[in-house]
Design a protein around this motif. Structure first.
Motif, PDB file in Angstrom:
ATOM      1  N   TYR A  74     -16.409  38.959  86.512  1.00  0.00           N
ATOM      2  CA  TYR A  74     -16.811  39.602  87.761  1.00  0.00           C
ATOM      3  C   TYR A  74     -17.536  40.921  87.522  1.00  0.00           C
ATOM      4  O   TYR A  74     -18.466  41.269  88.255  1.00  0.00           O
ATOM      5  CB  TYR A  74     -15.601  39.810  88.657  1.00  0.00           C
ATOM      6  CG  TYR A  74     -15.088  38.529  89.303  1.00  0.00           C
ATOM      7  CD1 TYR A  74     -15.672  37.299  89.013  1.00  0.00           C
ATOM      8  CD2 TYR A  74     -14.034  38.543  90.199  1.00  0.00           C
ATOM      9  CE1 TYR A  74     -15.214  36.127  89.597  1.00  0.00           C
ATOM     10  CE2 TYR A  74     -13.564  37.376  90.799  1.00  0.00           C
ATOM     11  CZ  TYR A  74     -14.160  36.163  90.486  1.00  0.00           C
ATOM     12  OH  TYR A  74     -13.710  35.010  91.072  1.00  0.00           O
ATOM     13  N   ALA A  75     -17.143  41.668  86.490  1.00  0.00           N
ATOM     14  CA  ALA A  75     -17.847  42.917  86.165  1.00  0.00           C
ATOM     15  C   ALA A  75     -19.293  42.614  85.770  1.00  0.00           C
ATOM     16  O   ALA A  75     -20.227  43.320  86.180  1.00  0.00           O
ATOM     17  CB  ALA A  75     -17.137  43.657  85.035  1.00  0.00           C
ATOM     18  N   ASN A  76     -19.496  41.556  84.981  1.00  0.00           N
ATOM     19  CA  ASN A  76     -20.842  41.148  84.608  1.00  0.00           C
ATOM     20  C   ASN A  76     -21.634  40.676  85.825  1.00  0.00           C
ATOM     21  O   ASN A  76     -22.832  40.950  85.952  1.00  0.00           O
ATOM     22  CB  ASN A  76     -20.784  40.036  83.564  1.00  0.00           C
ATOM     23  CG  ASN A  76     -20.551  40.554  82.160  1.00  0.00           C
ATOM     24  OD1 ASN A  76     -21.463  41.005  81.491  1.00  0.00           O
ATOM     25  ND2 ASN A  76     -19.299  40.507  81.709  1.00  0.00           N
ATOM     26  N   ASP A 269     -28.165  31.035  82.353  1.00  0.00           N
ATOM     27  CA  ASP A 269     -26.810  30.966  82.910  1.00  0.00           C
ATOM     28  C   ASP A 269     -25.810  30.669  81.804  1.00  0.00           C
ATOM     29  O   ASP A 269     -24.772  31.336  81.677  1.00  0.00           O
ATOM     30  CB  ASP A 269     -26.772  29.862  83.973  1.00  0.00           C
ATOM     31  CG  ASP A 269     -25.404  29.746  84.646  1.00  0.00           C
ATOM     32  OD1 ASP A 269     -24.444  29.350  83.958  1.00  0.00           O
ATOM     33  OD2 ASP A 269     -25.303  30.038  85.839  1.00  0.00           O
ATOM     34  N   ALA A 270     -26.128  29.679  80.977  1.00  0.00           N
ATOM     35  CA  ALA A 270     -25.231  29.289  79.894  1.00  0.00           C
ATOM     36  C   ALA A 270     -25.138  30.375  78.827  1.00  0.00           C
ATOM     37  O   ALA A 270     -24.051  30.717  78.352  1.00  0.00           O
ATOM     38  CB  ALA A 270     -25.703  27.977  79.277  1.00  0.00           C
ATOM     39  N   ILE A 271     -26.290  30.939  78.454  1.00  0.00           N
ATOM     40  CA  ILE A 271     -26.310  31.942  77.388  1.00  0.00           C
ATOM     41  C   ILE A 271     -25.550  33.199  77.789  1.00  0.00           C
ATOM     42  O   ILE A 271     -24.685  33.688  77.060  1.00  0.00           O
ATOM     43  CB  ILE A 271     -27.765  32.306  77.026  1.00  0.00           C
ATOM     44  CG1 ILE A 271     -28.385  31.190  76.200  1.00  0.00           C
ATOM     45  CG2 ILE A 271     -27.828  33.599  76.245  1.00  0.00           C
ATOM     46  CD1 ILE A 271     -29.795  31.464  75.773  1.00  0.00           C
ATOM     47  N   ALA A 272     -25.906  33.759  78.950  1.00  0.00           N
ATOM     48  CA  ALA A 272     -25.310  35.030  79.370  1.00  0.00           C
ATOM     49  C   ALA A 272     -23.802  34.913  79.536  1.00  0.00           C
ATOM     50  O   ALA A 272     -23.044  35.828  79.158  1.00  0.00           O
ATOM     51  CB  ALA A 272     -25.955  35.493  80.680  1.00  0.00           C
ATOM     52  N   GLY A 396     -23.268  32.285  86.800  1.00  0.00           N
ATOM     53  CA  GLY A 396     -22.547  31.815  85.621  1.00  0.00           C
ATOM     54  C   GLY A 396     -21.180  32.458  85.455  1.00  0.00           C
ATOM     55  O   GLY A 396     -20.155  31.758  85.407  1.00  0.00           O
ATOM     56  N   PRO A 397     -21.110  33.793  85.381  1.00  0.00           N
ATOM     57  CA  PRO A 397     -19.804  34.441  85.269  1.00  0.00           C
ATOM     58  C   PRO A 397     -18.892  34.176  86.470  1.00  0.00           C
ATOM     59  O   PRO A 397     -17.678  34.036  86.309  1.00  0.00           O
ATOM     60  CB  PRO A 397     -20.160  35.932  85.167  1.00  0.00           C
ATOM     61  CG  PRO A 397     -21.509  35.951  84.563  1.00  0.00           C
ATOM     62  CD  PRO A 397     -22.208  34.751  85.146  1.00  0.00           C
ATOM     63  N   LEU A 398     -19.477  34.112  87.693  1.00  0.00           N
ATOM     64  CA  LEU A 398     -18.647  33.817  88.863  1.00  0.00           C
ATOM     65  C   LEU A 398     -18.039  32.420  88.763  1.00  0.00           C
ATOM     66  O   LEU A 398     -16.862  32.214  89.076  1.00  0.00           O
ATOM     67  CB  LEU A 398     -19.469  33.935  90.149  1.00  0.00           C
ATOM     68  CG  LEU A 398     -19.683  35.346  90.706  1.00  0.00           C
ATOM     69  CD1 LEU A 398     -20.588  35.297  91.931  1.00  0.00           C
ATOM     70  CD2 LEU A 398     -18.341  35.994  91.062  1.00  0.00           C
ATOM     71  N   LEU A 399     -18.861  31.462  88.316  1.00  0.00           N
ATOM     72  CA  LEU A 399     -18.354  30.096  88.145  1.00  0.00           C
ATOM     73  C   LEU A 399     -17.287  30.060  87.068  1.00  0.00           C
ATOM     74  O   LEU A 399     -16.209  29.475  87.266  1.00  0.00           O
ATOM     75  CB  LEU A 399     -19.520  29.165  87.777  1.00  0.00           C
ATOM     76  CG  LEU A 399     -19.135  27.711  87.448  1.00  0.00           C
ATOM     77  CD1 LEU A 399     -18.530  27.039  88.667  1.00  0.00           C
ATOM     78  CD2 LEU A 399     -20.377  26.933  86.969  1.00  0.00           C
ATOM     79  N   TYR A 400     -17.576  30.697  85.929  1.00  0.00           N
ATOM     80  CA  TYR A 400     -16.620  30.720  84.823  1.00  0.00           C
ATOM     81  C   TYR A 400     -15.322  31.399  85.260  1.00  0.00           C
ATOM     82  O   TYR A 400     -14.219  30.874  85.052  1.00  0.00           O
ATOM     83  CB  TYR A 400     -17.237  31.475  83.640  1.00  0.00           C
ATOM     84  CG  TYR A 400     -16.483  31.314  82.330  1.00  0.00           C
ATOM     85  CD1 TYR A 400     -16.983  30.490  81.326  1.00  0.00           C
ATOM     86  CD2 TYR A 400     -15.278  31.983  82.089  1.00  0.00           C
ATOM     87  CE1 TYR A 400     -16.313  30.346  80.119  1.00  0.00           C
ATOM     88  CE2 TYR A 400     -14.605  31.838  80.894  1.00  0.00           C
ATOM     89  CZ  TYR A 400     -15.119  31.025  79.915  1.00  0.00           C
ATOM     90  OH  TYR A 400     -14.441  30.885  78.725  1.00  0.00           O
ATOM     91  N   GLY A 401     -15.466  32.588  85.885  1.00  0.00           N
ATOM     92  CA  GLY A 401     -14.281  33.330  86.313  1.00  0.00           C
ATOM     93  C   GLY A 401     -13.479  32.605  87.384  1.00  0.00           C
ATOM     94  O   GLY A 401     -12.253  32.665  87.398  1.00  0.00           O
ATOM     95  N   SER A 402     -14.190  31.905  88.272  1.00  0.00           N
ATOM     96  CA  SER A 402     -13.490  31.165  89.335  1.00  0.00           C
ATOM     97  C   SER A 402     -12.718  29.981  88.763  1.00  0.00           C
ATOM     98  O   SER A 402     -11.612  29.653  89.222  1.00  0.00           O
ATOM     99  CB  SER A 402     -14.499  30.681  90.386  1.00  0.00           C
ATOM    100  OG  SER A 402     -15.130  31.776  91.005  1.00  0.00           O
TER     101      SER A 402
END
Length: 445
Positions: A74-76, A269-272, A396-402
């Motif tokens: 979420y910070a990212n 999206d995948a890289i970051a 990407g980070p939102l999906l991963y974090g969720s």
């Protein structure tokens, strides 16, 4: 060697100048040293020590480790949200004024101050809580968001300067050289690790800010930007949105650029996301110790140096589109191995492959943007690509974090599912890339 003489190297290849003389001319070496400097920030803060700091502060068991992953994600995402708003405006500012170095200077300075603030707040424990979190932790996260936003903002201007350095035919090699030198900066940044000792992450934050500033200085002294003859009224900063809207209305004219922008959205999206989550994933899921992760990152960095340099030549020989395709396929394989890795040896393989693809992606995509975009709109398209990349860096980070949040009760399976979702993003990016028609006529506008 002046910037004009560097340009002549590209225009008079028959004189027999080698690419190495081009690389080590003062303007290009200074330009590459800025990549060296900002990669110290990117690797130390974004990939290593900020995630490790959060894992140490928030994590501790399989469930709280997923919460730490969510905080990182979420910070990212917040940092990327602000870049989504402003990066297109940065690009139109470049096209209107031609000014890049002054923006890079101020953005670099703010990034350095934000990084130093992370170290100060991590060291001094401010009493009290915000949002049921220690105030010091919240201030470190806020400082990270600010530093990362201005770091990425500087890159919009920095990447655009590549077309000022030499003839277009040399850009793939210069891009590869710059990225390779950048990843050497990662090796220097890792030298901070022995000073961290017993979780003294504030030292890593402070040292990173200092190193970034020192190695960025040659860029400001020795690299010159191409002077632009202003042909239209500059207008206000926010009026740049009108230029962006006008460009989107001409989407059919620049179809190849916009198609690649969509492809880049998914690939980035995948890289970051993988970069941001690498430290906590390897420790919490694969079982690496901090020392083992640092060694893994060292090996991945060496792979990035080799991959970026080699892909500069591959891009020149095979074309930027084909080179991006190779990188995307390698990324898919690396993410697949990483998401199913049950032994550390498997992740060593995944880390090396991802290292190669990471360095090569910056080389190939930056070159492809120059190839596809017309010169009079190059700054704007670099801004729009930063826009595309940062929208994906939110999603990407939102999906991963969720995913890690929703499946936190399942422990490490949550992180494996989140990592697996990045494979899907990469495959979509590859499929869209195949639809890009790289017309030279279109590229010239």
């Amino acid at each position: 060697m002046s910037s004009n003489s560097v340009k002549q190297l590209g225009n008079h290849k028959e004189q027999g100048f080698s690419a190495w003389k081009l690389f080590f001319s003062l303007p290009i070496l200074s330009w590459a040293l800025y990549d060296f400097a900002n990669t110290i920030f990117s690797s130390n803060i974004n990939t290593i020590f900020f995630p490790l700091f959060l894992e140490h502060t928030v994590g501790g068991n399989p469930v709280t480790n997923q919460i730490a992953s969510t905080f990182i994600s979420y910070a990212n995402a917040v940092s990327s949200f602000f870049l989504v708003i402003f990066s297109p405006l940065f690009g139109t500012t470049i096209d209107r004024t031609g000014k890049k170095k002054i923006w890079i200077f101020w953005f670099t300075l703010i990034t350095v101050l934000g990084t130093l603030s992370m170290g100060i707040f991590a060291y001094f424990q401010v009493p009290g809580k915000w949002f049921n979190l220690p105030i010091s932790l919240v201030l470190v996260i806020i400082s990270f968001v600010i530093a990362k936003f201005f770091y990425h903002s500087s890159l919009v201007f920095y990447d655009t300067m590549i077309s000022d350095l030499a003839h277009k035919s040399y850009i793939p090699l210069i891009s590869g050289f710059g990225v390779a030198v950048g990843y050497v900066g990662t090796l220097l940044g890792l030298c901070v690790y022995p000073l961290v000792g017993d979780n003294k992450y504030y030292i890593a934050f402070l040292m990173t800010g200092i190193l970034f500033f020192i190695f960025a200085l040659p860029f400001f002294f020795f690299t010159k930007e191409k002077r632009k003859v202003q042909t239209r009224v500059a207008g206000s900063f926010l009026s740049g949105y009108k230029d962006i809207l006008a460009t989107f209305k001409e989407m059919k004219k620049y179809r190849a650029v916009f198609t690649f922008m969509i492809s880049y959205f998914f690939l980035n999206d995948a890289i970051a996301t993988a970069i941001a989550m690498m430290a906590i994933y390897t420790k919490a899921v694969v079982g690496f110790t901090t020392g083992e992760f640092i060694l893994l990152y060292l090996v991945s960095t060496v792979s990035s140096i080799i991959g970026s340099f080699i892909f500069g030549y591959i891009t020149k020989a095979k074309g930027a589109k084909q080179a991006v395709l190779y990188v995307g396929l390698l990324m898919c394989l690396a993410l697949l191995v990483g998401s199913i890795a049950t032994a550390k040896s498997m992740f060593w393989i995944a880390g090396s492959m991802f290292g190669i693809s990471l360095g090569a992606m910056w080389v190939t995509s930056r070159t492809y943007i120059v190839e596809l975009s017309p010169e009079n709109k190059r700054g704007q398209f670099f801004g729009l690509f930063a826009f595309s990349g940062k929208v994906s860096s939110i999603i990407g980070p939102l999906l991963y974090g969720s995913i890690t949040w929703a499946f936190a009760s399942y422990g490490n399976i949550a992180s494996r599912l989140a990592m697996g979702s990045l494979i899907i993003m990469t495959l979509i990016g590859i499929l869209v890339l195949l639809k890009v028609k790289s017309s030279r006529n279109e590229a010239n506008g």
